[in-house]
Design a protein around this motif. Structure first.
Motif, short mmCIF file in Angstrom:
data_model
loop_
_atom_site.label_atom_id
_atom_site.label_comp_id
_atom_site.label_asym_id
_atom_site.label_seq_id
_atom_site.Cartn_x
_atom_site.Cartn_y
_atom_site.Cartn_z
N HIS A 34 35.08 35.26 40.51
CA HIS A 34 36.36 34.54 40.62
C HIS A 34 37.47 35.15 39.76
O HIS A 34 38.59 34.65 39.76
CB HIS A 34 36.17 33.06 40.28
CG HIS A 34 35.46 32.30 41.35
ND1 HIS A 34 35.95 32.17 42.63
CD2 HIS A 34 34.28 31.61 41.33
CE1 HIS A 34 35.11 31.45 43.36
NE2 HIS A 34 34.10 31.10 42.59
N GLY A 35 37.17 36.23 39.00
CA GLY A 35 38.24 36.93 38.31
C GLY A 35 38.10 37.15 36.81
O GLY A 35 38.97 37.77 36.21
N ALA A 36 37.03 36.66 36.19
CA ALA A 36 36.83 36.95 34.77
C ALA A 36 36.58 38.44 34.59
O ALA A 36 35.93 39.07 35.42
CB ALA A 36 35.65 36.15 34.22
N LEU A 37 37.08 39.01 33.50
CA LEU A 37 36.87 40.42 33.23
C LEU A 37 35.51 40.69 32.60
O LEU A 37 34.91 41.73 32.84
CB LEU A 37 37.96 40.94 32.28
CG LEU A 37 39.40 40.83 32.78
CD1 LEU A 37 40.37 41.29 31.69
CD2 LEU A 37 39.58 41.63 34.06
N ASP A 38 35.04 39.76 31.79
CA ASP A 38 33.76 39.93 31.11
C ASP A 38 33.20 38.55 30.79
O ASP A 38 33.95 37.58 30.64
CB ASP A 38 33.96 40.74 29.83
CG ASP A 38 32.68 41.38 29.33
OD1 ASP A 38 31.65 41.34 30.04
OD2 ASP A 38 32.70 41.94 28.22
N TYR A 39 31.89 38.48 30.67
CA TYR A 39 31.20 37.23 30.35
C TYR A 39 30.03 37.61 29.45
O TYR A 39 29.19 38.43 29.84
CB TYR A 39 30.69 36.58 31.64
CG TYR A 39 30.08 35.21 31.43
CD1 TYR A 39 30.75 34.07 31.80
CD2 TYR A 39 28.81 35.07 30.87
CE1 TYR A 39 30.19 32.81 31.63
CE2 TYR A 39 28.25 33.82 30.67
CZ TYR A 39 28.93 32.69 31.06
OH TYR A 39 28.38 31.46 30.88
N CYS A 40 29.98 37.05 28.25
CA CYS A 40 28.93 37.40 27.28
C CYS A 40 28.34 36.14 26.65
O CYS A 40 29.07 35.20 26.34
CB CYS A 40 29.51 38.25 26.15
SG CYS A 40 30.24 39.79 26.67
N TRP A 71 31.49 33.97 25.20
CA TRP A 71 32.91 34.00 25.55
C TRP A 71 33.09 34.60 26.93
O TRP A 71 32.24 35.33 27.43
CB TRP A 71 33.71 34.77 24.51
CG TRP A 71 33.32 36.21 24.36
CD1 TRP A 71 33.83 37.28 25.04
CD2 TRP A 71 32.32 36.74 23.50
NE1 TRP A 71 33.22 38.44 24.65
CE2 TRP A 71 32.28 38.13 23.68
CE3 TRP A 71 31.45 36.16 22.57
CZ2 TRP A 71 31.41 38.96 22.99
CZ3 TRP A 71 30.58 37.00 21.89
CH2 TRP A 71 30.58 38.37 22.10
N VAL A 72 34.20 34.25 27.52
CA VAL A 72 34.60 34.78 28.82
C VAL A 72 35.99 35.39 28.62
O VAL A 72 36.87 34.76 28.04
CB VAL A 72 34.65 33.68 29.91
CG1 VAL A 72 34.91 34.29 31.28
CG2 VAL A 72 33.36 32.86 29.92
N VAL A 73 36.19 36.61 29.11
CA VAL A 73 37.45 37.33 28.92
C VAL A 73 38.26 37.31 30.22
O VAL A 73 37.71 37.56 31.30
CB VAL A 73 37.20 38.79 28.51
CG1 VAL A 73 38.51 39.54 28.28
CG2 VAL A 73 36.32 38.86 27.27
N PHE A 74 39.54 37.03 30.07
CA PHE A 74 40.47 37.01 31.20
C PHE A 74 41.66 37.88 30.86
O PHE A 74 41.94 38.11 29.68
CB PHE A 74 40.96 35.58 31.47
CG PHE A 74 39.85 34.59 31.65
CD1 PHE A 74 39.27 34.39 32.90
CD2 PHE A 74 39.37 33.86 30.57
CE1 PHE A 74 38.25 33.48 33.07
CE2 PHE A 74 38.33 32.95 30.73
CZ PHE A 74 37.77 32.75 31.98
N ASP A 75 42.42 38.31 31.86
CA ASP A 75 43.58 39.14 31.56
C ASP A 75 44.77 38.33 31.05
O ASP A 75 45.69 38.89 30.45
CB ASP A 75 43.99 40.03 32.74
CG ASP A 75 44.42 39.26 33.98
OD1 ASP A 75 44.66 38.04 33.90
OD2 ASP A 75 44.52 39.89 35.04
N SER A 76 44.75 37.01 31.23
CA SER A 76 45.82 36.15 30.73
C SER A 76 45.36 34.69 30.76
O SER A 76 44.36 34.36 31.39
CB SER A 76 47.08 36.29 31.60
OG SER A 76 46.83 35.75 32.89
N ARG A 77 46.13 33.84 30.10
CA ARG A 77 45.81 32.41 30.16
C ARG A 77 46.00 31.87 31.57
O ARG A 77 45.22 31.03 32.03
CB ARG A 77 46.67 31.62 29.18
CG ARG A 77 46.31 30.15 29.23
CD ARG A 77 46.99 29.33 28.19
NE ARG A 77 46.60 27.94 28.38
CZ ARG A 77 46.98 26.97 27.60
NH1 ARG A 77 47.74 27.21 26.57
NH2 ARG A 77 46.60 25.74 27.84
N GLU A 78 47.00 32.36 32.26
CA GLU A 78 47.26 31.90 33.63
C GLU A 78 46.06 32.24 34.54
O GLU A 78 45.62 31.40 35.33
CB GLU A 78 48.54 32.53 34.18
CG GLU A 78 49.80 32.07 33.47
CD GLU A 78 50.02 32.70 32.09
OE1 GLU A 78 49.46 33.79 31.79
OE2 GLU A 78 50.74 32.07 31.29
#
Length: 125
Positions: A34-40, A71-78
């Motif tokens: 769904h668009g997360a960059l990373d999931y750890c 944590w889950v990494v996204f490119d922005s809060r939006e």
């Protein structure tokens, strides 16, 4: 330094850790789809430092529990807000929780969204 991170920490039963790992691996795929960059996710190993409170203490974990930190990494809060909406609406997530025997309890999880403050990571060569 524009990424946005969702961080979380919770206790999980040591005897159900393998079941939880299967749940987490499946959930990670959904988040990334769904668009997360990373999931750890990491499991507690050395949980004591003199002069500080441990996650075990803060979360009131029992002797039979260990701590999971992730944590889950996204490119922005939006993007994070949109991805989390999609994940929450994805029927696979409800199915995972329903069929899992992991003992995961969201009510015992500490969670928050974080914007960048300091980042010192080295890019891959």
């Amino acid at each position: 330094m524009s990424n946005y991170i969702d961080g979380f920490v919770f206790p999980i039963s040591r005897v159900r850790l393998n079941e939880y790992k299967c749940l987490a691996e499946a959930a990670a795929k959904i988040w990334k789809e769904h668009g997360a960059l990373d999931y750890c996710e990491f499991v507690g190993d050395d949980m004591e430092l003199a002069g500080t409170r441990s996650f075990t203490d803060v979360l009131k974990a029992t002797e039979d529990e260990t701590i999971v930190f992730g944590w889950v990494v996204f490119d922005s809060r939006e993007t994070r807000d949109l991805v989390n909406q999609k994940v929450a609406a994805d029927p696979r997530m409800a199915d995972l929780i329903e069929v899992s025997n992991s003992g995961f309890n969201a009510e015992r999880m500490a969670y928050g969204g974080f914007k960048p403050l300091v980042e010192t990571s080295t890019p891959n060569a």
